[in-house]
Design a protein around this motif. Structure first.
Motif, PDB file in Angstrom:
ATOM      1  N   ILE A 349       0.857  -1.191   0.000  1.00 43.46           N
ATOM      2  CA  ILE A 349       0.000   0.000   0.000  1.00 43.46           C
ATOM      3  C   ILE A 349       0.894   1.242   0.000  1.00 43.46           C
ATOM      4  O   ILE A 349       1.830   1.347   0.794  1.00 43.46           O
ATOM      5  CB  ILE A 349      -0.936   0.021   1.217  1.00 43.46           C
ATOM      6  CG1 ILE A 349      -1.856  -1.208   1.196  1.00 43.46           C
ATOM      7  CG2 ILE A 349      -1.762   1.303   1.241  1.00 43.46           C
ATOM      8  CD1 ILE A 349      -2.723  -1.340   2.427  1.00 43.46           C
ATOM      9  N   VAL A 350       0.578   2.191  -0.888  1.00 46.85           N
ATOM     10  CA  VAL A 350       1.364   3.428  -0.961  1.00 46.85           C
ATOM     11  C   VAL A 350       0.831   4.428   0.052  1.00 46.85           C
ATOM     12  O   VAL A 350      -0.340   4.804   0.009  1.00 46.85           O
ATOM     13  CB  VAL A 350       1.315   4.037  -2.379  1.00 46.85           C
ATOM     14  CG1 VAL A 350       2.149   5.314  -2.420  1.00 46.85           C
ATOM     15  CG2 VAL A 350       1.814   3.045  -3.411  1.00 46.85           C
ATOM     16  N   ASN A 351       1.691   4.841   0.972  1.00 50.11           N
ATOM     17  CA  ASN A 351       1.345   5.873   1.947  1.00 50.11           C
ATOM     18  C   ASN A 351       2.031   7.178   1.571  1.00 50.11           C
ATOM     19  O   ASN A 351       3.194   7.175   1.152  1.00 50.11           O
ATOM     20  CB  ASN A 351       1.789   5.447   3.355  1.00 50.11           C
ATOM     21  CG  ASN A 351       1.018   4.237   3.847  1.00 50.11           C
ATOM     22  OD1 ASN A 351      -0.203   4.203   3.769  1.00 50.11           O
ATOM     23  ND2 ASN A 351       1.727   3.236   4.344  1.00 50.11           N
ATOM     24  N   PHE A 352       1.298   8.272   1.731  1.00 49.57           N
ATOM     25  CA  PHE A 352       1.814   9.587   1.347  1.00 49.57           C
ATOM     26  C   PHE A 352       1.931  10.460   2.576  1.00 49.57           C
ATOM     27  O   PHE A 352       1.026  10.513   3.416  1.00 49.57           O
ATOM     28  CB  PHE A 352       0.869  10.231   0.322  1.00 49.57           C
ATOM     29  CG  PHE A 352       1.170  11.672   0.036  1.00 49.57           C
ATOM     30  CD1 PHE A 352       2.322  12.024  -0.647  1.00 49.57           C
ATOM     31  CD2 PHE A 352       0.325  12.684   0.460  1.00 49.57           C
ATOM     32  CE1 PHE A 352       2.623  13.343  -0.914  1.00 49.57           C
ATOM     33  CE2 PHE A 352       0.604  14.015   0.201  1.00 49.57           C
ATOM     34  CZ  PHE A 352       1.766  14.341  -0.487  1.00 49.57           C
ATOM     35  N   PHE A 353       3.091  11.166   2.701  1.00 50.09           N
ATOM     36  CA  PHE A 353       3.342  12.056   3.837  1.00 50.09           C
ATOM     37  C   PHE A 353       3.864  13.397   3.331  1.00 50.09           C
ATOM     38  O   PHE A 353       4.440  13.480   2.251  1.00 50.09           O
ATOM     39  CB  PHE A 353       4.377  11.444   4.787  1.00 50.09           C
ATOM     40  CG  PHE A 353       4.025  10.086   5.300  1.00 50.09           C
ATOM     41  CD1 PHE A 353       3.359   9.925   6.500  1.00 50.09           C
ATOM     42  CD2 PHE A 353       4.372   8.956   4.574  1.00 50.09           C
ATOM     43  CE1 PHE A 353       3.035   8.665   6.974  1.00 50.09           C
ATOM     44  CE2 PHE A 353       4.053   7.686   5.041  1.00 50.09           C
ATOM     45  CZ  PHE A 353       3.387   7.536   6.244  1.00 50.09           C
TER      46      PHE A 353
END
Length: 380
Positions: A349-353
């Motif tokens: 899963i791609v997490n964005f910060f």
């Protein structure tokens, strides 16, 4: 670093300098690196308007044991850092920092000793903040240089178009040469730190300078480096770009970066920007070298320009990635204000910060820029 500019010292050989002189040169080089702006059109580093040598000397004395006397300080500055100058006026031909302009105006307007001290302190705090942002960029460069199998670091920027219009003649252009008749070229350069390579991508204005061009040039650079490394790319990518929402800081580019992670091309992608008005960096030192070469060489035809640029290629076609992504884009908040962005693959899963400044903690974004991977391939 100032190494890109540093001239051979005059007078004694550096080997014959005493320890205090060597420490002075090292301190000045570090100070100019973090506080100065490299000029893309000339061989100079400019310090902020209002910089006073005496105040820099006072800072130097605070941080260095056994400092040299003030006359020796000014002498070594003059001998070894001729290219470092303070801005003489409050005007500026490039984009200026709003905070710097505001504080400079307040300092000019007030005669109150306490208020002048207050504004000077605010200015120093701001300079320290932009210096730490530069240090963060330099730390990423060093990671790519020290462990290129693990990290990749690139900086991307465009050169002043007026410098490369064709035909170009060293010195003054003939009076019968009308500027509207020139062939307008646009040079986008990419500096890769881990590989130590510098590559130029040149178009003649047939494509809008928008997210499509930025994305295509990143794609070209990744493909070029993969070919040179036997189809290998490291797991972590750092991208440094100009703080411009039209070309770089927008949902199209961020969606493309999310795609790079979701498709397992990289495990992690970071994109960072320096504070507006403090964005001149090592790539601008390269631009100044090109400007100096153009100052002494003619480039009458396109092939002449490519030779001067050395490692360069003509952009003959690009993918319409923007159109391809459009149907699958989400409306994302907090997309243009922060300076740092990160896409990470966590268990598929791609997490964005994102975060505003380097010293702050990462803040997760709820949702994604891209709903799903678009079908098919982008059109040419």
């Amino acid at each position: 670093m100032c190494d890109d500019y540093l001239d051979a010292p005059s007078g004694k050989s550096p080997r014959s300098w005493d320890r205090s002189t060597r420490l002075l040169i090292a301190w000045l080089e570090k100070y100019f690196t973090f506080h100065g702006e490299r000029m893309p059109n000339r061989y100079e580093i400019l310090l902020p308007y209002g910089t006073v040598q005496r105040e820099i000397y006072e800072q130097y004395k605070k941080y260095v044991e056994n400092p040299v006397c003030n006359s020796q300080f000014y002498k070594k500055w003059k001998e070894n850092f001729k290219f470092v100058k303070a801005k003489k006026t409050n005007t500026w031909s490039f984009t200026r920092c709003t905070t710097c302009v505001t504080l400079e105006r307040q300092l000019t307007k007030t005669t109150c000793t306490e208020m002048r001290a207050f504004y000077r302190q605010k200015k120093e705090e701001h300079n320290l903040r932009q210096m730490f942002e530069r240090k963060t960029y330099y730390s990423k460069r060093e990671l790519a240089q020290q462990s290129p199998r693990q990290h990749m670091s690139i900086i991307i920027d465009g050169m002043d178009q007026a410098k490369t219009n064709l035909p170009h003649f060293a010195g003054r252009n003939p009076k019968n040469l009308n500027p509207v008749d020139l062939l307008h070229t646009h040079v986008t350069e990419v500096l890769s730190h881990g590989h130590g390579s510098f590559h130029a991508y040149v178009d003649i204005g047939e494509y809008p300078h928008d997210p499509n061009l930025t994305i295509n040039i990143i794609l070209k650079e990744l493909l070029r480096q993969a070919k040179e490394s036997n189809n290998f790319l490291p797991p972590i990518l750092y991208i440094q770009a100009d703080n411009c929402w039209r070309e770089n800081k927008n949902r199209y580019v961020f969606s493309f970066l999310q795609l790079l992670v979701s498709e397992r091309i990289f495990n992690e992608v970071h994109m960072s920007f320096l504070i507006v008005g403090h964005t001149h960096e090592d790539i601008d030192a390269r631009f100044s070298m090109i400007s100096r070469t153009l100052g002494s060489k003619d480039a009458e035809i396109f092939e002449d320009l490519l030779k001067i640029l050395q490692s360069a290629e003509r952009v003959t076609k690009i993918f319409d990635v923007k159109k391809w992504l459009e149907p699958n884009l989400n409306v994302a908040q907090h997309a243009t204000q922060p300076l740092h962005y990160k896409f990470v693959n966590v268990e598929g899963i791609v997490n964005f910060f994102y975060k505003d400044y380097q010293h702050q903690p990462w803040t997760p974004l709820v949702g994604h820029f891209l709903q799903k991977v678009p079908e098919g391939v982008p059109e040419l």
